[in-house]
Design a protein around this motif. Structure first.
Motif, PDB file in Angstrom:
ATOM      1  N   GLY A 112       0.818  -1.206   0.000  1.00  0.00           N
ATOM      2  CA  GLY A 112       0.000   0.000   0.000  1.00  0.00           C
ATOM      3  C   GLY A 112       0.850   1.253   0.000  1.00  0.00           C
ATOM      4  O   GLY A 112       2.064   1.214  -0.225  1.00  0.00           O
ATOM      5  N   THR A 113       0.199   2.355   0.249  1.00  0.00           N
ATOM      6  CA  THR A 113       0.874   3.645   0.334  1.00  0.00           C
ATOM      7  C   THR A 113       1.008   4.034   1.803  1.00  0.00           C
ATOM      8  O   THR A 113       0.041   3.946   2.567  1.00  0.00           O
ATOM      9  N   TYR A 114       2.189   4.471   2.187  1.00  0.00           N
ATOM     10  CA  TYR A 114       2.470   4.798   3.581  1.00  0.00           C
ATOM     11  C   TYR A 114       2.872   6.264   3.717  1.00  0.00           C
ATOM     12  O   TYR A 114       3.463   6.849   2.808  1.00  0.00           O
ATOM     13  N   GLN A 115       2.537   6.819   4.875  1.00  0.00           N
ATOM     14  CA  GLN A 115       2.974   8.162   5.239  1.00  0.00           C
ATOM     15  C   GLN A 115       4.098   8.042   6.261  1.00  0.00           C
ATOM     16  O   GLN A 115       4.018   7.233   7.194  1.00  0.00           O
ATOM     17  N   VAL A 116       5.144   8.846   6.082  1.00  0.00           N
ATOM     18  CA  VAL A 116       6.296   8.822   6.981  1.00  0.00           C
ATOM     19  C   VAL A 116       6.596  10.254   7.420  1.00  0.00           C
ATOM     20  O   VAL A 116       6.901  11.113   6.584  1.00  0.00           O
ATOM     21  N   ILE A 117       6.475  10.513   8.710  1.00  0.00           N
ATOM     22  CA  ILE A 117       6.806  11.834   9.257  1.00  0.00           C
ATOM     23  C   ILE A 117       8.102  11.714  10.052  1.00  0.00           C
ATOM     24  O   ILE A 117       8.232  10.832  10.907  1.00  0.00           O
ATOM     25  N   ALA A 118       9.051  12.597   9.783  1.00  0.00           N
ATOM     26  CA  ALA A 118      10.315  12.633  10.524  1.00  0.00           C
ATOM     27  C   ALA A 118      10.223  13.737  11.577  1.00  0.00           C
ATOM     28  O   ALA A 118      10.517  14.903  11.304  1.00  0.00           O
ATOM     29  N   HIS A 119       9.780  13.369  12.773  1.00  0.00           N
ATOM     30  CA  HIS A 119       9.701  14.337  13.871  1.00  0.00           C
ATOM     31  C   HIS A 119      11.120  14.646  14.343  1.00  0.00           C
ATOM     32  O   HIS A 119      11.832  13.753  14.809  1.00  0.00           O
ATOM     33  N   THR A 120      11.527  15.900  14.221  1.00  0.00           N
ATOM     34  CA  THR A 120      12.909  16.277  14.504  1.00  0.00           C
ATOM     35  C   THR A 120      12.949  17.456  15.462  1.00  0.00           C
ATOM     36  O   THR A 120      12.323  18.495  15.206  1.00  0.00           O
ATOM     37  N   GLN A 121      13.689  17.304  16.558  1.00  0.00           N
ATOM     38  CA  GLN A 121      13.832  18.364  17.557  1.00  0.00           C
ATOM     39  C   GLN A 121      15.297  18.748  17.651  1.00  0.00           C
ATOM     40  O   GLN A 121      16.157  17.926  17.957  1.00  0.00           O
ATOM     41  N   VAL A 122      15.591  20.035  17.391  1.00  0.00           N
ATOM     42  CA  VAL A 122      16.936  20.585  17.527  1.00  0.00           C
ATOM     43  C   VAL A 122      16.836  21.802  18.433  1.00  0.00           C
ATOM     44  O   VAL A 122      16.208  22.804  18.076  1.00  0.00           O
ATOM     45  N   ASP A 123      17.420  21.698  19.628  1.00  0.00           N
ATOM     46  CA  ASP A 123      17.272  22.738  20.649  1.00  0.00           C
ATOM     47  C   ASP A 123      15.782  22.976  20.900  1.00  0.00           C
ATOM     48  O   ASP A 123      15.067  22.039  21.216  1.00  0.00           O
ATOM     49  N   ASP A 124      15.316  24.217  20.724  1.00  0.00           N
ATOM     50  CA  ASP A 124      13.900  24.516  20.954  1.00  0.00           C
ATOM     51  C   ASP A 124      13.084  24.496  19.659  1.00  0.00           C
ATOM     52  O   ASP A 124      11.919  24.903  19.653  1.00  0.00           O
ATOM     53  N   LEU A 125      13.684  24.048  18.573  1.00  0.00           N
ATOM     54  CA  LEU A 125      13.028  24.098  17.272  1.00  0.00           C
ATOM     55  C   LEU A 125      12.584  22.698  16.834  1.00  0.00           C
ATOM     56  O   LEU A 125      13.337  21.732  16.960  1.00  0.00           O
ATOM     57  N   HIS A 126      11.358  22.637  16.337  1.00  0.00           N
ATOM     58  CA  HIS A 126      10.789  21.349  15.916  1.00  0.00           C
ATOM     59  C   HIS A 126      10.337  21.448  14.463  1.00  0.00           C
ATOM     60  O   HIS A 126       9.739  22.439  14.053  1.00  0.00           O
ATOM     61  N   THR A 127      10.638  20.413  13.705  1.00  0.00           N
ATOM     62  CA  THR A 127      10.131  20.341  12.340  1.00  0.00           C
ATOM     63  C   THR A 127       9.699  18.902  12.078  1.00  0.00           C
ATOM     64  O   THR A 127      10.203  17.965  12.718  1.00  0.00           O
ATOM     65  N   MET A 128       8.736  18.712  11.173  1.00  0.00           N
ATOM     66  CA  MET A 128       8.157  17.383  10.982  1.00  0.00           C
ATOM     67  C   MET A 128       7.746  17.178   9.524  1.00  0.00           C
ATOM     68  O   MET A 128       6.559  17.100   9.199  1.00  0.00           O
ATOM     69  N   PRO A 129       8.720  17.088   8.609  1.00  0.00           N
ATOM     70  CA  PRO A 129       8.371  16.879   7.196  1.00  0.00           C
ATOM     71  C   PRO A 129       7.689  15.524   6.985  1.00  0.00           C
ATOM     72  O   PRO A 129       8.045  14.527   7.623  1.00  0.00           O
ATOM     73  N   GLN A 130       6.698  15.499   6.100  1.00  0.00           N
ATOM     74  CA  GLN A 130       5.960  14.270   5.806  1.00  0.00           C
ATOM     75  C   GLN A 130       6.253  13.822   4.385  1.00  0.00           C
ATOM     76  O   GLN A 130       6.275  14.631   3.452  1.00  0.00           O
ATOM     77  N   ASN A 131       6.482  12.521   4.228  1.00  0.00           N
ATOM     78  CA  ASN A 131       6.737  11.943   2.910  1.00  0.00           C
ATOM     79  C   ASN A 131       5.786  10.772   2.681  1.00  0.00           C
ATOM     80  O   ASN A 131       5.367  10.094   3.622  1.00  0.00           O
ATOM     81  N   GLU A 132       5.465  10.549   1.416  1.00  0.00           N
ATOM     82  CA  GLU A 132       4.618   9.436   1.035  1.00  0.00           C
ATOM     83  C   GLU A 132       5.461   8.447   0.242  1.00  0.00           C
ATOM     84  O   GLU A 132       6.235   8.849  -0.629  1.00  0.00           O
ATOM     85  N   VAL A 133       5.308   7.154   0.551  1.00  0.00           N
ATOM     86  CA  VAL A 133       6.120   6.159  -0.121  1.00  0.00           C
ATOM     87  C   VAL A 133       5.274   4.926  -0.427  1.00  0.00           C
ATOM     88  O   VAL A 133       4.365   4.580   0.332  1.00  0.00           O
ATOM     89  N   ALA A 134       5.568   4.272  -1.549  1.00  0.00           N
ATOM     90  CA  ALA A 134       4.831   3.079  -1.965  1.00  0.00           C
ATOM     91  C   ALA A 134       5.550   1.833  -1.473  1.00  0.00           C
ATOM     92  O   ALA A 134       6.780   1.750  -1.478  1.00  0.00           O
ATOM     93  N   VAL A 135       4.759   0.848  -1.051  1.00  0.00           N
ATOM     94  CA  VAL A 135       5.295  -0.434  -0.595  1.00  0.00           C
ATOM     95  C   VAL A 135       4.656  -1.551  -1.419  1.00  0.00           C
ATOM     96  O   VAL A 135       3.427  -1.668  -1.461  1.00  0.00           O
ATOM     97  N   GLY A 136       5.478  -2.363  -2.098  1.00  0.00           N
ATOM     98  CA  GLY A 136       4.976  -3.487  -2.875  1.00  0.00           C
ATOM     99  C   GLY A 136       4.500  -3.071  -4.262  1.00  0.00           C
ATOM    100  O   GLY A 136       4.365  -1.888  -4.580  1.00  0.00           O
ATOM    101  N   GLN A 137       4.221  -4.040  -5.085  1.00  0.00           N
ATOM    102  CA  GLN A 137       3.803  -3.784  -6.467  1.00  0.00           C
ATOM    103  C   GLN A 137       2.448  -3.110  -6.533  1.00  0.00           C
ATOM    104  O   GLN A 137       2.193  -2.267  -7.383  1.00  0.00           O
TER     105      GLN A 137
END
Length: 249
Positions: A112-137
């Protein structure tokens, strides 16, 4: 004559101190500006589409001001199948390997199709880019394109703290829209539990772009539901997301 000489010498000393202080202030300002830069996170997958039932590497390259960040407070990957929804998500802590690169290995058991969020904390700053990726045929044939998340919101309640009954707790939520901070929104927390007779509504304040906080004292220990309401009436945006937390004695 001696008095004139001493006066000139004093002026030179004061002038030198002033220049030195200005240089220090300028240096401090540059450091503060650098520290205030939002970290950039680039997520990459070992394979696209990702093979099913095989260990695959997912990595996030973290930079700030163009420099690698080897000491992020944390990088966590939140992963869920798009059909199952974010309520089914799992979170995995990434390990730093080298030069600001953080990785996990993960096996996907379902096509299926999956969503992947990279929750990232650097000091007091937070960012959370989201990516979509396909799994399987099956996912590869579905026509989803990597990185196509127009109109999507990412809502993340910070739950890595200990919530104690009878003590003031700070509720912090980061909200992104189309990978940008969702700023100047109306955000409130709806708090409910079996320990409460009625729901409580707490208005949140935006501390940083897309970061909304509010203080609340939980009356009793137990399970609580935090329903995060976020809206922009002028843009006809009104949505919410529920999170569950545990409050200890």
């Amino acid at each position: 004559m001696k008095k004139v000489f001493l006066f000139i010498l004093l002026l030179l000393v004061v002038s030198a101190c002033s220049v030195n202080n200005d240089e220090q202030d300028s240096s401090s300002a540059e450091e503060n500006n650098k520290a205030a830069e939002v970290p950039e996170v680039q997520v990459e997958f070992e394979h696209e589409p990702i093979p099913i039932n095989e260990e695959t590497t997912i990595q996030a390259s973290v930079t700030q001001g163009g420099e690698p960040v080897p000491d992020a407070e944390y990088v966590e990957f939140e992963i869920w199948n798009s059909e199952d929804g974010q309520d089914s998500s799992e979170t995995f802590e990434a390990k730093h390997t080298e030069s600001g690169v953080y990785t996990i290995t993960h096996s996907f058991a379902k096509e299926g199709t999956y969503q992947v969020i990279a929750h990232t904390q650097v000091d007091d700053l937070h960012t959370m880019p989201q990516n979509e990726v396909a799994v399987g045929q099956q996912a590869d044939a579905s026509g989803h394109e990597h990185g196509d998340h127009s109109g999507k919101f990412m809502v993340h309640l910070m739950t890595d703290q200990t919530f104690k009954a009878g003590e003031a707790s700070t509720l912090t939520t980061h909200i992104n829209h189309m990978e940008e901070p969702f700023s100047e929104a109306l955000v409130r927390y709806e708090i409910s539990s079996d320990q409460m007779e009625k729901h409580m509504y707490i208005d949140a304040e935006e501390k940083e772009p897309g970061e909304y906080t509010a203080n609340y004292t939980f009356p009793e220990s137990g399970s609580y539901t935090i329903n995060i309401h976020y809206e922009k009436p002028a843009e006809e945006i009104h949505a919410h997301q529920k999170e569950n937390i545990e409050v200890v004695q």
